[in-house]
Design an enzyme around this catalytic site. Sequence first.
Site, PDB file in Angstrom:
ATOM      1  N   LYS A  48       0.823  -1.211   0.000  1.00 59.83           N
ATOM      2  CA  LYS A  48       0.000   0.000   0.000  1.00 59.83           C
ATOM      3  C   LYS A  48       0.863   1.271   0.000  1.00 59.83           C
ATOM      4  CE  LYS A  48      -3.982  -2.259   0.570  1.00 59.83           C
ATOM      5  NZ  LYS A  48      -3.530  -3.675   0.576  1.00 59.83           N
TER       6      LYS A  48
HETATM    7  C1  LIG Z   1      -4.112  -4.778   0.127  1.00 60.52           C
HETATM    8  C2  LIG Z   1      -3.265  -5.986   0.080  1.00 60.52           C
HETATM    9  C3  LIG Z   1      -3.495  -7.007  -0.853  1.00 60.52           C
HETATM   10  C4  LIG Z   1      -4.648  -6.941  -1.828  1.00 60.52           C
HETATM   11  O1  LIG Z   1      -4.453  -5.955  -2.799  1.00 60.52           O
HETATM   12  P1  LIG Z   1      -5.713  -5.398  -3.647  1.00 60.52           P
HETATM   13  O2  LIG Z   1      -5.162  -4.291  -4.437  1.00 60.52           O
HETATM   14  O3  LIG Z   1      -6.718  -4.955  -2.625  1.00 60.52           O
HETATM   15  O4  LIG Z   1      -6.205  -6.543  -4.456  1.00 60.52           O
HETATM   16  C5  LIG Z   1      -2.643  -8.088  -0.872  1.00 60.52           C
HETATM   17  N1  LIG Z   1      -1.632  -8.194   0.014  1.00 60.52           N
HETATM   18  C6  LIG Z   1      -1.381  -7.247   0.926  1.00 60.52           C
HETATM   19  C7  LIG Z   1      -0.260  -7.440   1.885  1.00 60.52           C
HETATM   20  C8  LIG Z   1      -2.176  -6.111   0.983  1.00 60.52           C
HETATM   21  O5  LIG Z   1      -1.916  -5.173   1.914  1.00 60.52           O
END
Ligand SMILES: *Cc1c(COP(=O)(O)O)cnc(C)c1O
Length: 494
Positions: free
Chosen positions: A110
């Site tokens: 993120k």
């Molecule tokens: C948010 C997240 C995901 C999923 O990603 P999306 O873009 O919501 O599909 C996968 N792994 C981690 C560690 C995340 O923080």
Amino acid sequence: MLYKSTRNDEKRVTASQAILQGLAEDGGLFVPERIPALKVSLKELKAMSYQETAYEVMKCFLTDFSEEELKTCIRKAYDDKFDTKEIAPLRKEDGAYYLELFHGATIAFKDMALSILPHLLTVSAKKNQVKNEIVILTATSGDTGKAALAGFADVPGTRIIVFYPKNGVSPVQEKQMVTQKGANTHVIGIHGNFDDAQSGVKKIFGDKELTKIMDGAGFQFSSANSINIGRLVPQVVYYVYAYAKLAALGEVKEGEKINVVVPTGNFGNILAAYYAKNMGVPIDKLICASNDNKVLFDFFETGIYDKNRPFLLTSSPSMDILISSNLERLIYRIAGDDAKKNLLLMQALSAEGKYGITEEMRTRLMDFRGGFASEQEVAEEIGSLYQKTGYVIDTHTAVASCVYRKYRAASQDETKTVIASTASPYKFARSVMNAIDGKYDAMDDFELVDELSSISKTAVPRAVEEIRRAPVLHDTVVEKTEMKAIVEKILGLK
Ligand SMILES: *Cc1c(COP(=O)(O)O)cnc(C)c1O
């Protein structure tokens, strides 16, 4: 380049307006009128830093930002908050390329988008003569919340309110959030799951009455959730960067196609890979990896999206999602950019919790494959990769890694593959260490961190060191029905 809503063909907004609004007024998601092609050659990309690549990709989407504005945003975002100059390094292990997206401030992917979103947003506010204070309202399954808090903390002209499911995030994730500093930050637990938090936030966004009251008091909402186009666009960058890196290292021949496997929740990350492919990056299959909440796997298998099923808590909580918001952008696209068709499907989703797509739409999903990994398979993947190579991956990455192996075995597809590695194993140390050896179960969270450091021969990340002794600054927990009331209280509206 203008943006339109997935639920309304008529209106157009600029990139900065789309970033400011987050969600369109009709409840749809903003999409670019067309996906632009990259304007630079692979030869040029091969020589570029992450920041230079980011500029080349983002300028194609954010056309109302000046060169200086965009470059300043990029410089402020991708600096020494990241613990490696490469920002998103590739690691080759056991034949696959792990694209490590967890070297930012909160050690999950993120950070790739949320370290730049506050800057994109403040520039957008200035461009559009916004006088109100911007209130970021976010629901998190664990990683978004902390990354958004870290990105927005003490950014002038902004406040941030984060809702998380009280019993649905890892201890490290929770500790990271409730210790967040910054006078403009608010963290609220709710009794409910992530979908409850997300639905609650969407409802508050859609509350016209509240919007009016807020405006009178000098506030306006914006979203840091992955539905914001300002999150999606920065995520396209690392797929372009990864391909150029593979080419520069001689791992792929120029133009040779690669597969990409993405551990998926809200469908933002894999959608970014799809955008990269549409921009011209030689990507063949986009493999969507799910955990036991395999609503997307079933969708790719059957063409039916059905969220009517038990919500399971797994060891990969950031993927414990039954409504993948960003999928709407893909649905819109495979419906032939038809907002009316998309709207009908989304109405069915909110009324009945399900919809089915047509055969014609399914043929446009040919590039996608779905896969899933059970809890046991995830643990086995972490254990076996560690035994074989000494490389330790987190639970989310392990979902993708396992799906990759199963896909290869079943399809005999030998295409070189990039696996999106979305979190540091330190963030999910307990699940990771238990997968490696049952004997770790008795240790406390920080003993596990030190043990992980010793067996993986990696340094404990700054983000983890910081929370060892940090005091809890946020302890409010509310019912899911009280979300609006707490927002009003925080903003002093009631
Ligand atoms: C948010 C997240 C995901 C999923 O990603 P999306 O873009 O919501 O599909 C996968 N792994 C981690 C560690 C995340 O923080």
